[in-house]
Design a protein around this motif. Structure first.
Motif, PDB file in Angstrom:
ATOM      1  N   GLY A  13       0.802  -1.220   0.000  1.00 41.48           N
ATOM      2  CA  GLY A  13       0.000   0.000   0.000  1.00 41.48           C
ATOM      3  C   GLY A  13       0.828   1.260   0.000  1.00 41.48           C
ATOM      4  O   GLY A  13       0.317   2.334  -0.337  1.00 41.48           O
ATOM      5  N   THR A  14       2.110   1.151   0.376  1.00 39.53           N
ATOM      6  CA  THR A  14       2.995   2.314   0.332  1.00 39.53           C
ATOM      7  C   THR A  14       3.691   2.378  -1.031  1.00 39.53           C
ATOM      8  O   THR A  14       3.644   1.438  -1.820  1.00 39.53           O
ATOM      9  CB  THR A  14       4.037   2.265   1.464  1.00 39.53           C
ATOM     10  N   THR A  62      -6.007  -3.386  12.966  1.00 41.65           N
ATOM     11  CA  THR A  62      -6.544  -2.230  12.247  1.00 41.65           C
ATOM     12  C   THR A  62      -7.838  -2.562  11.498  1.00 41.65           C
ATOM     13  O   THR A  62      -8.120  -3.723  11.208  1.00 41.65           O
ATOM     14  CB  THR A  62      -5.493  -1.684  11.274  1.00 41.65           C
ATOM     15  N   PRO A  63      -8.642  -1.558  11.156  1.00 38.47           N
ATOM     16  CA  PRO A  63      -9.925  -1.794  10.487  1.00 38.47           C
ATOM     17  C   PRO A  63      -9.744  -2.280   9.049  1.00 38.47           C
ATOM     18  O   PRO A  63      -8.764  -1.957   8.381  1.00 38.47           O
ATOM     19  CB  PRO A  63     -10.595  -0.421  10.507  1.00 38.47           C
ATOM     20  N   PHE A  64     -10.741  -3.026   8.574  1.00 39.41           N
ATOM     21  CA  PHE A  64     -10.716  -3.446   7.174  1.00 39.41           C
ATOM     22  C   PHE A  64     -12.109  -3.455   6.560  1.00 39.41           C
ATOM     23  O   PHE A  64     -12.366  -4.141   5.580  1.00 39.41           O
ATOM     24  CB  PHE A  64     -10.050  -4.826   7.016  1.00 39.41           C
ATOM     25  N   GLY A  65     -13.013  -2.667   7.116  1.00 41.29           N
ATOM     26  CA  GLY A  65     -14.337  -2.552   6.528  1.00 41.29           C
ATOM     27  C   GLY A  65     -14.267  -1.973   5.125  1.00 41.29           C
ATOM     28  O   GLY A  65     -13.557  -1.001   4.878  1.00 41.29           O
ATOM     29  N   GLY A  66     -14.984  -2.583   4.204  1.00 39.50           N
ATOM     30  CA  GLY A  66     -14.964  -2.157   2.809  1.00 39.50           C
ATOM     31  C   GLY A  66     -14.011  -2.952   1.949  1.00 39.50           C
ATOM     32  O   GLY A  66     -14.054  -2.846   0.721  1.00 39.50           O
ATOM     33  N   LEU A 101      -7.844  -1.670   3.078  1.00 41.12           N
ATOM     34  CA  LEU A 101      -7.174  -2.627   3.954  1.00 41.12           C
ATOM     35  C   LEU A 101      -5.774  -2.150   4.350  1.00 41.12           C
ATOM     36  O   LEU A 101      -5.386  -2.237   5.526  1.00 41.12           O
ATOM     37  CB  LEU A 101      -7.069  -3.991   3.239  1.00 41.12           C
ATOM     38  N   HIS A 102      -5.040  -1.630   3.358  1.00 42.74           N
ATOM     39  CA  HIS A 102      -3.649  -1.246   3.589  1.00 42.74           C
ATOM     40  C   HIS A 102      -3.501   0.274   3.674  1.00 42.74           C
ATOM     41  O   HIS A 102      -3.990   0.985   2.799  1.00 42.74           O
ATOM     42  CB  HIS A 102      -2.750  -1.777   2.464  1.00 42.74           C
TER      43      HIS A 102
END
Length: 361
Positions: free
Chosen positions: A172-173, A279-283, A341-342
């Protein structure tokens, strides 16, 4: 007094896993693999490590050039790395102060079989025919065989092992920019060396996408030369992966037992370990999939982690740093790489700042 401390690490993955995120196994024969890695620390001499941890046959390395220097192993240019083993080179001169790029070229004269590798290097690897270390050739996003670099440094410098999944690995980076959260952390705590032991897809209590985190931590982290601290960021895939892949779900008790095991390993080895919330991962789920049960488990687990019932030295609340105030089940839009997610570069910076506060170095 000087001692060998870790300047770079790459967590290795088996090419024989049944699931993969990028590509299937590959091998080499009469080819040169050229990799550029970021090394960190203070010292005048380095040594490199080549891993055949998951190989099915001995790995023959015909010649290695690192930082422009011809590298030897036991005084010779050629080394054979046994199945399941790692070879450590003789020291070579490379003045290091802070951080620098190190180019490592390895000529592989014989058939290697499927290679022990790291799937998401976020740096370009070049693969060229024959014996040569010039740029060019086939490009890959994976790293192969090169598992670590050590520096002969003054004793007493802290070494932080950032252990985790794709969020530690830097997915993601920006590729090639060294913007992973451990990269940013290294700049925030210049008195310490930070090495990255992230594997995309890694899980706490299940194998595939790397060995399960409980066993991998016990094998890899205490073996890091000079390690003093560890950051444990894992668990997200245990909760979320059953939504995407045909793998069994895990329970709260299985996860908490895994964290307790890692905290115990760290304590036995005198390692100051910080644990991160999930960490969140909604969506991020496929269309039509309801994440209500997974989100409930994530929140329950995070409450348990914040209470630090496993006995870590500290807690880095990455959930609080990255969640969207308007929807705590999702990443903040300004920290989202786009896959929900990332974290992106800004999100990695927020992670590093949170971890730095928890470490207190």
């Amino acid at each position: 007094m000087t001692t060998w401390t870790a300047a770079y690490r790459s967590a290795m993955v088996s090419p024989f896993e049944s699931m993969t995120l990028v590509h299937g196994p590959r091998g080499f024969a009469d080819q040169t693999v050229r990799q550029v890695v970021r090394v960190r620390g203070e010292g005048e001499r380095l040594r490199v490590r080549f891993s055949n941890l998951y190989g099915a046959r001995p790995l023959v390395v015909g010649r290695v050039v690192a930082g422009g220097a011809a590298v030897t192993f036991g005084g010779g240019a050629r080394v054979t790395v046994g199945v399941g083993e790692e070879a450590v080179s003789d020291p070579f001169a490379f003045p290091l102060k802070g951080e620098a790029d190190l180019t490592v070229s390895a000529y592989l004269p014989e058939e290697t079989g499927p290679a022990t590798y790291h799937p998401f290097a976020l740096r370009t690897t070049w693969i060229a025919p024959g014996d040569g270390d010039a740029p060019g050739g086939e490009e890959s996003e994976s790293g192969f065989f090169l598992s670590g670099v050590d520096v002969a440094a003054e004793a007493g410098r802290p070494v932080v092992a950032a252990f985790g999944d794709s969020l530690t690995d830097g997915v993601g980076t920006t590729p090639g920019a060294d913007r992973r959260y451990p990269d940013v952390l290294a700049r925030l705590v210049p008195a310490a060396s930070v090495v990255n032991l992230g594997i995309a897809g890694n899980r706490l209590v299940s194998d595939e996408f790397g060995e399960r985190g409980v066993a991998r931590f016990a094998r890899e982290v205490p073996a890091v030369p000079g390690v003093t601290h560890a950051v444990v960021q894992v668990g997200l895939n245990d909760i979320g992966m059953p939504v995407v892949f045909d793998v069994p779900p895990v329970t709260f008790d299985e996860l908490t037992a895994g964290y307790r095991a890692i905290a115990g390993t760290a304590a036995r080895h005198g390692i100051t370990a910080v644990v991160a919330t999930v960490t969140p991962f909604g969506g991020a789920q496929p269309p039509g999939v309801d994440l209500a049960a997974e989100e409930a488990l994530r929140r329950r687990l995070n409450a348990w982690l914040r209470a630090n019932e496993a006995g870590f030295a500290a807690v880095a609340d990455l959930d609080a740093a990255l969640r969207d105030p308007a929807d705590p089940s999702a990443l903040r839009p300004d920290h989202d790489s786009g896959d929900h997610l990332h974290p992106d570069d800004a999100g990695a910076e927020a992670m590093a700042e949170t971890v730095a506060r928890a470490l207190g170095i």
